[in-house]
Motif scaffolding. Structure first.
Motif, PDB file in Angstrom:
ATOM      1  N   ALA A  11       0.952  -1.340   0.017  1.00 21.47           N
ATOM      2  CA  ALA A  11       0.030  -0.009  -0.089  1.00 21.47           C
ATOM      3  C   ALA A  11       0.826   1.253   0.125  1.00 21.47           C
ATOM      4  O   ALA A  11       1.962   1.039   0.411  1.00 21.47           O
ATOM      5  N   ASN A  35      -5.167   5.366  -1.200  1.00 16.89           N
ATOM      6  CA  ASN A  35      -4.130   4.221  -1.252  1.00 16.89           C
ATOM      7  C   ASN A  35      -3.716   4.183  -2.729  1.00 16.89           C
ATOM      8  O   ASN A  35      -4.672   3.812  -3.594  1.00 16.89           O
ATOM      9  N   ARG A  39      -1.518  -2.839  -3.118  1.00 19.25           N
ATOM     10  CA  ARG A  39      -1.898  -3.928  -2.209  1.00 19.25           C
ATOM     11  C   ARG A  39      -2.841  -3.171  -0.996  1.00 19.25           C
ATOM     12  O   ARG A  39      -2.832  -1.944  -0.795  1.00 19.25           O
ATOM     13  N   THR A  40      -3.864  -4.002  -0.355  1.00 16.40           N
ATOM     14  CA  THR A  40      -4.614  -3.251   0.740  1.00 16.40           C
ATOM     15  C   THR A  40      -3.904  -3.013   1.883  1.00 16.40           C
ATOM     16  O   THR A  40      -3.026  -3.550   2.362  1.00 16.40           O
ATOM     17  N   THR A  83      -9.452   0.732   6.228  1.00 15.68           N
ATOM     18  CA  THR A  83      -8.955  -0.188   5.599  1.00 15.68           C
ATOM     19  C   THR A  83      -9.049   0.132   3.985  1.00 15.68           C
ATOM     20  O   THR A  83     -10.431   0.104   3.610  1.00 15.68           O
ATOM     21  N   ARG A  85      -8.283  -0.687  -0.156  1.00 20.91           N
ATOM     22  CA  ARG A  85      -8.046  -1.584  -1.215  1.00 20.91           C
ATOM     23  C   ARG A  85      -7.260  -0.672  -2.277  1.00 20.91           C
ATOM     24  O   ARG A  85      -7.271   0.657  -2.076  1.00 20.91           O
ATOM     25  N   GLU A  88      -8.196   3.060  -3.646  1.00 18.81           N
ATOM     26  CA  GLU A  88      -9.701   3.660  -2.701  1.00 18.81           C
ATOM     27  C   GLU A  88      -9.008   4.726  -2.132  1.00 18.81           C
ATOM     28  O   GLU A  88      -7.826   4.900  -1.669  1.00 18.81           O
ATOM     29  N   GLU A 122      -3.334  -8.529   2.055  1.00 17.85           N
ATOM     30  CA  GLU A 122      -3.298  -9.851   1.525  1.00 17.85           C
ATOM     31  C   GLU A 122      -2.199 -10.740   1.882  1.00 17.85           C
ATOM     32  O   GLU A 122      -2.552 -12.217   2.123  1.00 17.85           O
TER      33      GLU A 122
END
Length: 259
Positions: A11, A35, A39-40, A83, A85, A88, A122
């Motif tokens: 991220a 982000n 990656r999340t 959180t 993704r 986002e 992830e």
């Protein structure tokens, strides 16, 4: 040998805008937490208070209630953890608490700090599902938490940013300029120093705009600028302290010296 560009699989944090100023007309504002990674990520949102020295060094207050300029007692915000993704964004809303008229006149400031708690959700899930070999072997990793801070100010006063610029010393042999920039009024100043050389009716910018912030906990800043390799002789030096990075025609303050 071939050179390959590698994009980190994690991220990536980005905030906009880069600063927020509340005044008598604005009571609520917002910050976008984005982000930009692939990656999340999990991000925590909190406040940090700083104090500044005349040389520009910043120190963090360990106890927010010890800072008389802290904005924290006067604002509410949400959410406090998100959180996101890849790609986002989350809107963090900040609002002043009522009643406004019971707060002493002055400027209050804190930094909104967004820190990354997990840069690859992830991978964390995969390790939990499969079982970490390192954990079984008794190996522990120390992961540094990265974050970004932006200043958030409440100017609970009619004072506007203004400054007084004083050239305390010009060293002609070393071509160095020593300045004392004093804050006027109750509010902080945020801008750039522009050094302009004027000779024979022509003006020339000698340095890239030099950023300068003066917090309300100090009266002013001491600044040393090097004009080495300029070989200045005759003419006049102007120093402008302007809120605009590119232009100096509406300065917060200025000074000049004949060479």
């Amino acid at each position: 040998m071939a050179v390959t560009s590698v994009i980190a699989s994690e991220a990536s944090l980005f905030l906009t805008p880069q600063s927020i100023i509340f005044d008598e007309k604005s009571r609520s504002q917002a910050v976008h937490v984005v982000n930009r990674g692939n990656r999340t990520g999990v991000f925590a949102i909190r406040w940090i208070d700083h104090t500044m020295t005349e040389e520009g060094r910043l120190f963090t207050w360990k106890e927010p209630d010890k800072s008389p300029w802290s904005l924290q007692p006067y604002v509410r915000y949400s959410p406090r953890r998100v959180t996101l993704r890849p790609g986002e964004s989350q809107l963090v809303r900040i609002a002043l608490k009522k009643p406004y008229d019971q707060v002493p006149i002055g400027e209050y400031f804190s930094h909104l700090n967004v820190v990354m708690l997990n840069k690859n959700v992830e991978e964390s899930i995969r390790q939990q599902e499969e079982g970490s070999e390192e954990a079984e072997a008794g190996v522990f990793r120390v992961v540094a938490r990265t974050g970004i801070s932006i200043p958030v100010l409440w100017r609970h006063t009619r004072d506007q940013p203004a400054a007084e610029v004083e050239i305390s010393q010009w060293n002609s042999s070393q071509q160095t300029l020593s300045l004392q920039v004093k804050r006027l009024g109750q509010v902080s100043t945020r801008g750039f120093l522009h050094v302009i050389y004027q000779q024979n009716g022509k003006e020339k910018r000698l340095l890239d705009p030099h950023p300068l912030v003066i917090y309300p906990n100090i009266d002013g800043r001491k600044v040393n600028l090097s004009l080495a390799n300029r070989a200045l002789a005759g003419g006049k030096l102007y120093v402008y302290y302007s809120a605009d990075k590119e232009h100096w025609d509406k300065p917060l303050g200025f000074a000049s010296i004949q060479l």
